[in-house]
Design an enzyme around this catalytic site. Structure first.
Site, PDB file in Angstrom:
ATOM      1  N   ASP A 177       0.861  -1.173   0.000  1.00 23.94           N
ATOM      2  CA  ASP A 177       0.000   0.000   0.000  1.00 23.94           C
ATOM      3  C   ASP A 177       0.907   1.235   0.000  1.00 23.94           C
ATOM      4  O   ASP A 177       2.105   1.153   0.233  1.00 23.94           O
ATOM      5  CB  ASP A 177      -0.890  -0.015   1.254  1.00 23.94           C
ATOM      6  CG  ASP A 177      -2.039   0.982   1.156  1.00 23.94           C
ATOM      7  OD1 ASP A 177      -2.174   1.621   0.105  1.00 23.94           O
ATOM      8  OD2 ASP A 177      -2.779   1.120   2.146  1.00 23.94           O
ATOM      9  N   ASP A 217      -1.140  -3.387   6.707  1.00 20.21           N
ATOM     10  CA  ASP A 217      -1.404  -3.364   8.149  1.00 20.21           C
ATOM     11  C   ASP A 217      -2.866  -3.097   8.498  1.00 20.21           C
ATOM     12  O   ASP A 217      -3.203  -2.917   9.663  1.00 20.21           O
ATOM     13  CB  ASP A 217      -0.528  -2.312   8.833  1.00 20.21           C
ATOM     14  CG  ASP A 217      -0.809  -0.896   8.312  1.00 20.21           C
ATOM     15  OD1 ASP A 217      -1.615  -0.755   7.371  1.00 20.21           O
ATOM     16  OD2 ASP A 217      -0.211   0.063   8.856  1.00 20.21           O
ATOM     17  N   ASP A 252      -6.293  -5.441   4.224  1.00 16.09           N
ATOM     18  CA  ASP A 252      -5.105  -6.117   3.700  1.00 16.09           C
ATOM     19  C   ASP A 252      -5.101  -7.618   3.982  1.00 16.09           C
ATOM     20  O   ASP A 252      -4.293  -8.354   3.405  1.00 16.09           O
ATOM     21  CB  ASP A 252      -3.835  -5.496   4.306  1.00 16.09           C
ATOM     22  CG  ASP A 252      -3.609  -4.077   3.846  1.00 16.09           C
ATOM     23  OD1 ASP A 252      -3.720  -3.833   2.631  1.00 16.09           O
ATOM     24  OD2 ASP A 252      -3.366  -3.199   4.691  1.00 16.09           O
ATOM     25  N   ASP A 263      29.365 -35.919   7.257  1.00 12.91           N
ATOM     26  CA  ASP A 263      28.126 -35.202   7.599  1.00 12.91           C
ATOM     27  C   ASP A 263      28.351 -34.307   8.817  1.00 12.91           C
ATOM     28  O   ASP A 263      27.869 -33.167   8.864  1.00 12.91           O
ATOM     29  CB  ASP A 263      26.990 -36.188   7.886  1.00 12.91           C
ATOM     30  CG  ASP A 263      26.111 -36.412   6.654  1.00 12.91           C
ATOM     31  OD1 ASP A 263      26.288 -35.677   5.665  1.00 12.91           O
ATOM     32  OD2 ASP A 263      25.248 -37.303   6.675  1.00 12.91           O
TER      33      ASP A 263
END
Length: 868
Positions: free
Chosen positions: A346, A613, A617, A710
């Site tokens: 936004d 926010d 949204d 490993d």
């Protein structure tokens, strides 16, 4: 009404009763106190009912993580193999041999413990971080309004609700004003449902979610305000009863699917490899030895510590991100954050300061007029819904102009809250002589409900000419970067209560108020950095075209044209996708239109982040690959987000993106290292086993070798990452992994066969123990030296350096691999002490591999355009 937590609650009976009785009957029956619960009530009810947490949502116990770590796909196969070996090596054998079984079980135990510790600690850390952005409810306790974490709510609490709030428990509404609730989390329906104090439903109820006097946990307030009493908490809520059937959260990401596909691919490969290797060797070796050798080969090709490395990378990444003001709610979202190539955001608060200042208050002809400010002030002052930054700016300017005293002369009668379809808000006030309905909202919406204008105290009909002039004034203000809201009112009200949307008509237009929300000083540089780092920024805003264009021009977001929500609705999905290829700015969008754009960007193959926010949204946050919100967001936005920023700034977001890429890089190092070296060694060992009169390595030697290298790779999550790698988003690509394995695997295998040739032909070693010992030590050293070539696209040790932890672990376990043959453990697994001359092979060939691999790396990068 909720019984003891040890007893089963008859939800249907409770709802059926509480939804039918009036609010007065409920208050009396439930003994609702105006001052709310006191401390003694709260303590007693917490003891009785426990915390307000759904079982599925509660943090797992340690044993859940342990069981999950024990029964990973690879561990399950190892346990199955151990059971088979128990039959072949012990039951069928003349002399029972437990060595292979013990080594496999050690592999299982070590892998399980490492994964358990890493996973348990990372999830504990994630839970602690989530507490920083936990949702709170506003309740009345001890005759005061207080904020309380959702989990601390108890039956009987009085909860205050407004737009944007999550419903924290099941509530019976006792006060409501135009309350609309979104129940999509329970029912999947997107339409808001009206809730009221007394039931207005006359039809038969098909589902509990249809009850209009009850608000259910997990739903959210779309608009309006209310007061409700908690009647059920935790598992006894409707949400708790159906939680196991709900599909909360997002579908699996490409990365998660990729990791699963690797596991499935390797498991299938193991299933095929075992019989093939067995048939190649059974004609010259004992059946049991051939079988255990085939099993050991299959085990060696699997990256056994992948779950450990994965959880370690993600947890370390989350902790690093938290130090940069970025809280990770869902660990798996870290990779999506780093892979994000489009950020939808936004305008307000992200590109602008989010510190709106009321600059202008103009009458219908564009002249400054305090009466317009007065009516706007009364509207903002008396509204009780979600107070926006526009309301704050109006009140602040009104107070500066001495209007706080005026508010004392008015009494609020009623309110019609804001919603996103009407885009306006009304209050009804009385000053002792007259009752007024005052409305403010989007200019178009106010013009649609206004039939008169007020100019210098005189009321006259509104004409098309006046409307066009007002639109021109609005457009001129928008071009200056001002957001414009219109204000209207009417006095001739034909009722004194029960006002609703239908009363918003035949209004008298007072004028406009203009707000300035200047661009952030850092916005332009943030956008430039995001673009430089491979992230395209797309603005999705509900604001109008002119204001949006003004702000976007100032922060450096360009687009040939700005597309509106109305235009989007007229296009098919394919049409919108074509627009999205060349359009970066979309204005006048509804929440559904925003969510549609996000969905289509994902379907076009992008990794899409959405930053927001507000209430509107939430759909887009859920639709995106990674939802980003801020700690000051409304509850529904925070709950929908994967990542929370502690500061609403794109620089903070970019820091988080870099950490996501850092985490992904170190994980891919392990995966590609395992894919190339494991594949290469397995191929060379199989080839050698066909030509040699003995096995190049015994099953137990293969397993111990795999365990050593490993362990040497466990420090990769702490490794350094080249800066160039962090400049562009990286997606998980199974095809890329296959290309890497088929290119670098054979190269590794060639050097293994060089060792085979040197030992057999040059050094003329035909003794099994010496041959196997050289190959064993070389296998570990070559893997850990080769790690430094694989970990970077640059020249290792010169242009790119590993972290001190990686240097230490690779050196330590290389030394251990060369020392083991001289120890009791070495003798126990069939190794023997080596003459010093053989170390020229063990050390020299891996060094030679480094030089050749650096050249091969350049060829690979030129061909495929990538490395890690």
């Amino acid at each position: 009404m909720q019984s003891d937590k040890k007893e089963e609650v008859n939800v249907d009976k409770i709802y059926g009763h509480l939804s039918k009785i009036s609010d007065e009957e409920f208050i009396k029956e439930f003994n609702v106190k105006k001052e709310g619960l006191n401390d003694e009530d709260i303590s007693q009810r917490l003891n009785t009912y426990g915390h307000n947490e759904i079982t599925q949502a509660k943090p797992k116990k340690w044993y859940h993580y342990f069981i999950s770590s024990l029964f990973t796909p690879f561990n399950s196969i190892l346990i199955g193999i151990a059971i088979i070996l128990l039959y072949t090596d012990v039951y069928l054998a003349q002399e029972p041999n437990y060595a292979n079984i013990i080594v496999i079980l050690v592999l299982v135990v070590v892998s399980t413990l490492l994964d358990f510790v890493s996973e348990y600690r990372s999830n504990l850390a994630a839970e602690r971080l989530k507490q920083l952005v936990s949702s709170n409810a506003t309740v009345i306790r001890n005759n005061r309004k207080v904020k309380v974490p959702f989990k601390n709510l108890v039956v009987g609490d009085t909860v205050l609700l407004s737009a944007g709030d999550m419903i924290p428990a099941d509530l019976r509404i006792i006060e409501a004003k135009d309350l609309y609730v979104g129940q999509s989390s329970l029912t999947g329906e997107s339409d808001a449902i009206k809730k009221s104090v007394n039931s207005e439903t006359t039809n038969e109820i098909d589902s509990l979610s249809d009850l209009d006097t009850i608000c259910f946990m997990g739903t959210n307030v779309i608009s309006g305000s209310a007061k409700g009493i908690v009647i059920l908490t935790a598992d006894n809520t409707y949400f708790g009863k159906v939680a196991h059937t709900l599909t909360n959260g997002k579908p699996k990401t490409a990365f998660q699917k990729g990791i699963e596909n690797i596991s499935k691919l390797l498991i299938r490969f193991m299933v095929v490899l075992i019989p093939v290797v067995f048939l190649l060797n059974v004609w010259k070796h004992d059946i049991i030895i051939s079988f255990t050798f085939a099993v050991a080969i299959a085990i060696c090709i699997t990256p056994l510590l992948l779950p450990v490395i994965l959880s370690t990378c993600l947890s370390k990444g989350a902790l690093r991100m938290s130090k940069k003001k970025t809280i990770v709610k869902k660990l798996d979202s870290i990779q999506s954050f780093g892979a994000m190539n489009i950020l939808c955001t936004d305008k307000t608060g992200t590109l602008t300061e989010d510190k709106i200042v009321l600059e202008r208050y103009l009458d219908v002809l564009g002249t400054e007029n305090p009466r317009v400010l007065k009516h706007a002030f009364l509207n903002s002052y008396f509204q009780t819904g979600l107070r926006s930054n526009i309301d704050e700016a109006v009140i602040s300017r009104g107070v500066e102009n001495g209007m706080e005293e005026i508010s004392g002369k008015y009494t609020k009668i009623d309110e019609i809250p804001f919603d996103f379809s009407r885009r306006r808000l009304s209050v009804v006030v009385n000053d002792g002589t007259k009752t007024q309905l005052i409305t403010k909202g989007a200019v178009e919406e106010i013009l649609n409900i206004s039939t008169l204008i007020d100019y210098e105290g005189k009321v006259s009909p509104i004409t098309n000419e006046i409307k066009e002039n007002m639109k021109k004034i609005t457009k001129d203000l928008n071009k200056q970067g001002l957001r414009v809201v219109a204000v209207c009112q009417k006095n001739d009200l034909d009722k004194s209560s029960g006002f609703n949307v239908s009363d918003e008509k035949n209004m008298v237009l007072m004028g406009f108020i203009g707000f300035l929300d200047p661009p952030k000083e850092t916005a332009k540089s943030s956008i430039e950095k995001l673009n430089k780092n491979g992230i395209r920024v797309i603005v999705l805003t509900g604001d109008n075209i002119e204001v949006t264009r003004c702000v976007c021009n100032k922060v450096g977001i360009t687009s040939k044209k700005i597309i509106t929500g109305t235009q989007i609705d007229k296009l098919s999905d394919q049409g919108v996708i074509r627009l999205l290829r060349k359009t970066n700015i979309f204005a006048k969008l509804s929440p559904i239109q925003k969510a549609r754009i996000v969905r289509l960007l994902k379907e076009a193959g992008n990794i899409v982040g959405y930053m927001g926010d507000g209430i509107n949204d939430s759909p887009s946050l859920v639709n995106s690959d990674v939802g980003v919100s801020v700690d000051t967001a409304v509850d529904i936005a925070k709950e929908s987000a994967d990542i929370i920023l502690l500061e609403k700034d794109l620089h903070v977001l970019l820091d988080g993106v870099k950490e996501g890429r850092y985490t992904f890089a170190n994980l891919m190092k392990y995966i590609k290292l395992a894919a190339s070296f494991n594949f290469g060694e397995v191929m060379s060992v199989i080839i050698a086993s066909v030509f040699l009169p003995f096995l190049p390595e015994t099953p137990i030697q293969l397993l111990v070798e795999g365990l050593l290298y490993d362990f040497g790779q466990l420090t990769l999550p702490l490794d350094n990452v080249d800066e160039e790698y962090l400049d562009k988003p990286k997606k998980f690509n199974i095809k890329s992994l296959k290309n890497f394995m088929l290119f670098m695997g054979p190269l590794s295998s060639c050097f293994d066969l060089i060792v085979f040739a040197l030992v057999w032909f040059i050094f003329d070693i035909h003794e099994a123990a010496i041959f196997q010992t050289i190959w064993f030590s070389y296998g570990v050293v070559s893997n850990l030296v080769g790690l430094h070539v694989i970990r970077t696209a640059k020249i290792p040790f010169k242009q790119s350096h590993a972290s001190k932890y990686v240097y230490f672990s690779s050196l330590l376990f290389s030394i251990i691999a060369m020392i083991v043959p001289y120890t009791f453990l070495g003798r126990a697994i069939g190794l023997t002490a080596l003459a010093p001359k053989y170390f020229s092979i063990i050390i020299g060939v891996p060094i030679l591999y480094c030089f050749v691999a650096v050249f091969a790396k350049k060829v690979y990068i030129k061909k495929y355009g990538e490395w890690i």
